[in-house]
Write a protein that holds these residues in place. Structure first.
Motif, short mmCIF file in Angstrom:
data_model
loop_
_atom_site.label_atom_id
_atom_site.label_comp_id
_atom_site.label_asym_id
_atom_site.label_seq_id
_atom_site.Cartn_x
_atom_site.Cartn_y
_atom_site.Cartn_z
N MET A 1 0.75 -0.91 0.03
CA MET A 1 0.16 0.00 -0.12
C MET A 1 0.97 1.35 -0.08
O MET A 1 1.96 1.30 0.67
N ARG A 2 0.50 2.21 -0.86
CA ARG A 2 1.33 3.39 -0.86
C ARG A 2 0.27 4.56 -0.94
O ARG A 2 -0.95 4.13 -1.55
N LEU A 10 -3.64 0.24 -3.47
CA LEU A 10 -3.19 -1.00 -2.98
C LEU A 10 -2.69 -1.86 -3.93
O LEU A 10 -2.98 -1.94 -5.14
N GLU A 11 -1.39 -2.46 -3.51
CA GLU A 11 -0.73 -3.22 -4.57
C GLU A 11 -0.05 -4.62 -4.01
O GLU A 11 0.57 -5.10 -4.45
N ASN A 12 -0.72 -4.99 -2.79
CA ASN A 12 -0.53 -6.15 -2.46
C ASN A 12 -1.57 -6.91 -2.48
O ASN A 12 -2.77 -6.75 -2.57
N ASP A 13 -1.45 -8.25 -2.02
CA ASP A 13 -2.58 -9.19 -1.85
C ASP A 13 -3.45 -8.77 -0.66
O ASP A 13 -2.85 -8.46 0.53
N HIS A 18 -2.25 -11.17 5.26
CA HIS A 18 -2.01 -9.58 5.41
C HIS A 18 -2.79 -8.76 6.06
O HIS A 18 -2.63 -7.48 6.09
N ARG A 21 -2.11 -6.41 9.17
CA ARG A 21 -0.94 -5.35 8.87
C ARG A 21 -1.84 -4.06 8.17
O ARG A 21 -1.78 -3.05 8.26
N LEU A 22 -2.43 -4.42 7.17
CA LEU A 22 -3.19 -3.82 6.15
C LEU A 22 -4.30 -3.00 7.12
O LEU A 22 -4.68 -1.75 6.57
N HIS A 41 -4.27 -1.95 -8.64
CA HIS A 41 -3.25 -2.67 -8.70
C HIS A 41 -3.09 -3.92 -7.42
O HIS A 41 -2.07 -4.30 -7.44
N ALA A 42 -4.37 -4.15 -7.06
CA ALA A 42 -4.06 -5.12 -5.67
C ALA A 42 -3.84 -6.51 -6.38
O ALA A 42 -4.27 -6.84 -7.54
N GLY A 43 -3.38 -7.35 -5.61
CA GLY A 43 -3.11 -8.62 -5.85
C GLY A 43 -4.28 -9.58 -5.65
O GLY A 43 -5.56 -9.01 -5.76
#
Length: 91
Positions: A1-2, A10-13, A18, A21-22, A41-43
């Protein structure tokens, strides 16, 4: 995440692995003025992603703000509709 401006990218799963943390990271960003969460761009996503969305929405509302979810995957919207909460995350 940025973060870019008021948008969280969101760029992660967004899976159970997760989620904790998210939740913390996203909640902190919302408290600091983030108003949009972009899934472009999320996984991978699972039902944990829906839980995150609802939690982030609650935090935004508690702070007197709104939150907008963009580019939500169809599979996640289908799950939200199945659970009867689609209207809560639809913009």
């Amino acid at each position: 995440m940025r973060r870019e401006g008021e948008t969280l990218l969101l760029e992660n799963d967004l899976t159970l692995e997760h989620a904790s943390r998210l939740l913390t990271q996203g909640s902190d960003e919302i408290a600091n003025g983030a108003r949009v969460v972009d899934f472009a761009h999320a996984g991978k996503v699972d039902s944990s992603a829906l839980s995150l969305m609802l939690a982030w929405r609650r935090r935004a509302l508690a702070a007197g703000r709104t939150i907008e979810f963009r580019n939500v995957p169809d599979s996640l919207m289908s799950l939200a509709n199945l659970y009867g909460v689609g209207e809560l995350i639809r913009n």
